[in-house]
Design a protein around this motif. Structure first.
Motif, short mmCIF file in Angstrom:
data_model
loop_
_atom_site.label_atom_id
_atom_site.label_comp_id
_atom_site.label_asym_id
_atom_site.label_seq_id
_atom_site.Cartn_x
_atom_site.Cartn_y
_atom_site.Cartn_z
N TYR A 1 44.46 13.11 58.30
CA TYR A 1 43.65 13.29 57.29
C TYR A 1 44.63 12.99 56.13
O TYR A 1 45.67 14.24 55.42
CB TYR A 1 43.30 14.79 57.18
CG TYR A 1 41.82 15.44 57.67
CD1 TYR A 1 41.23 14.53 58.29
CD2 TYR A 1 42.64 16.17 59.25
CE1 TYR A 1 40.37 15.34 58.84
CE2 TYR A 1 41.97 16.35 59.97
CZ TYR A 1 40.55 15.93 60.30
OH TYR A 1 39.67 15.83 60.90
N TYR B 1 40.39 20.18 51.92
CA TYR B 1 39.99 21.51 53.45
C TYR B 1 38.72 21.37 53.38
O TYR B 1 38.32 21.28 55.09
CB TYR B 1 40.70 22.48 52.17
CG TYR B 1 41.92 22.52 52.05
CD1 TYR B 1 43.26 22.83 52.40
CD2 TYR B 1 41.86 21.78 50.45
CE1 TYR B 1 44.51 22.99 51.92
CE2 TYR B 1 43.61 22.23 49.99
CZ TYR B 1 44.64 22.25 50.64
OH TYR B 1 45.95 22.70 49.69
N ALA B 2 38.37 21.11 53.18
CA ALA B 2 36.41 21.19 53.49
C ALA B 2 36.33 19.96 54.20
O ALA B 2 35.17 19.94 54.83
CB ALA B 2 35.44 21.30 52.19
N HIS B 3 36.88 19.02 54.13
CA HIS B 3 36.74 17.67 54.70
C HIS B 3 37.30 17.79 56.20
O HIS B 3 36.53 17.48 57.04
CB HIS B 3 37.20 16.56 54.12
CG HIS B 3 36.88 15.10 54.75
ND1 HIS B 3 36.13 14.32 54.92
CD2 HIS B 3 37.92 14.81 56.00
CE1 HIS B 3 35.83 13.19 55.65
NE2 HIS B 3 37.16 13.55 56.39
N GLU C 1 37.62 20.96 57.29
CA GLU C 1 36.71 22.19 58.56
C GLU C 1 36.00 21.25 58.79
O GLU C 1 34.84 21.00 60.10
CB GLU C 1 36.40 22.56 57.45
CG GLU C 1 36.98 23.72 56.69
CD GLU C 1 37.54 24.58 55.61
OE1 GLU C 1 38.21 24.87 54.86
OE2 GLU C 1 35.53 24.58 54.91
N ALA C 2 34.64 20.25 57.90
CA ALA C 2 33.78 20.65 57.92
C ALA C 2 33.97 18.49 59.47
O ALA C 2 32.85 18.48 60.78
CB ALA C 2 32.57 19.09 57.52
N ASP C 3 35.02 18.04 59.54
CA ASP C 3 35.13 16.73 60.23
C ASP C 3 35.76 17.39 61.79
O ASP C 3 35.36 16.17 62.72
CB ASP C 3 36.56 15.62 59.79
CG ASP C 3 36.79 14.62 60.82
OD1 ASP C 3 36.36 13.42 60.90
OD2 ASP C 3 37.60 14.37 61.05
N SER C 4 36.75 18.55 61.26
CA SER C 4 36.98 18.75 62.70
C SER C 4 36.03 19.88 63.45
O SER C 4 36.25 20.25 64.55
CB SER C 4 38.01 19.43 62.69
OG SER C 4 38.30 20.83 62.22
N GLY C 5 35.43 20.69 62.73
CA GLY C 5 34.18 21.28 63.69
C GLY C 5 35.38 23.38 63.90
O GLY C 5 34.70 23.77 64.66
N ALA D 1 36.52 26.03 62.72
CA ALA D 1 36.14 27.08 61.68
C ALA D 1 37.57 27.47 60.27
O ALA D 1 37.95 27.61 60.90
CB ALA D 1 35.63 28.45 62.01
N ARG E 1 40.69 29.71 51.73
CA ARG E 1 39.23 29.39 52.54
C ARG E 1 39.10 29.40 53.30
O ARG E 1 38.58 29.95 54.53
CB ARG E 1 39.52 27.72 52.03
CG ARG E 1 39.22 26.97 50.85
CD ARG E 1 38.99 25.29 51.34
NE ARG E 1 38.06 24.85 51.79
CZ ARG E 1 36.59 24.94 51.66
NH1 ARG E 1 36.47 24.90 50.15
NH2 ARG E 1 35.54 24.50 52.15
#
Length: 208
Positions: free
Chosen positions: A132, A147-149, A151-155, A157, A177
């Motif tokens: 990233y 950081y949200a990206h 989490e979302a991209d990797s799946g 938690a 987070r």
């Protein structure tokens, strides 16, 4: 707590990033202190890290400060001399994690062109399972959006991400987070943290 991926910062974790030391050697400590006091060179670099053109940004700042123009342009022209050396103990930890099947990510503030240059010199930059890079994403730490990206991209938690970074502000946002975090100071301390998390043996964590 189970770790789903280990996330490495790059600057000052895997590669030394101390522009002041480079300029101390090139123009002397006194001139370097004066230049850095007058010009926000780290702010200039932040623009590059967020995706602006490397040469264009450096040229713009150099033109705005002609007295320091030649020195400022070294940020671009001698960048690989500035971003060095690798930190071999940290690279070894990255590779030992991968050898044990632990997913390893990069989360780094790095410009597009500088990262391409670094990849040519440092082969380990191609060894991440996911990378990233702020310049490509056009957002940078400590913006919570990056950081949200991840989490979302990797799946994965947040509580299953273990993140090492040398900057307390970057660590603080990740911790808020729910990420597991380690404020990087030395490869030895980072290795001990990885061993404590059950990701490496104590022997592998301590080996140079």
């Amino acid at each position: 707590m189970t770790v789903g991926a280990v996330v490495f910062d790059i600057g000052n974790v895997l590669i030394r990033w101390q522009p002041e030391l480079f300029y101390d050697a090139e123009i002397g400590p006194e001139a370097r202190r004066a230049m850095f006091a007058e010009i926000d060179l780290h702010g200039m670099n932040d623009r590059i890290d967020r995706g602006e053109g490397f040469a264009a940004v450096v040229d713009q700042v150099a033109a705005a400060h002609p007295h320091w123009g030649d020195a400022i342009r070294l940020w671009h022209d001698r960048w690989l001399d500035m971003a060095q050396p690798a930190i071999p103990q940290s690279v070894a930890l990255l590779r030992r994690l991968r050898a044990r099947g632990v997913p390893v990510f990069a989360l780094t503030n790095f410009g597009v062109e500088p990262f391409a240059l670094a990849r040519r010199r440092y082969d380990f930059l191609d060894e991440f399972d996911r990378a990233y890079i702020s310049g490509h994403l056009r957002m940078a730490k400590p913006d919570p959006a990056i950081y949200a990206h991840v989490e979302a991209d990797s799946g994965i938690a947040p509580h299953r991400l273990l993140f090492a970074d040398d900057r307390a502000d970057n660590i603080a946002v990740a911790a808020a987070r729910g990420w597991q975090v380690h404020l990087f100071t030395t490869p030895q301390a980072w290795g001990a943290a990885l061993a404590d998390a059950g990701l490496l043996t104590a022997e592998d964590a301590a080996a140079g």
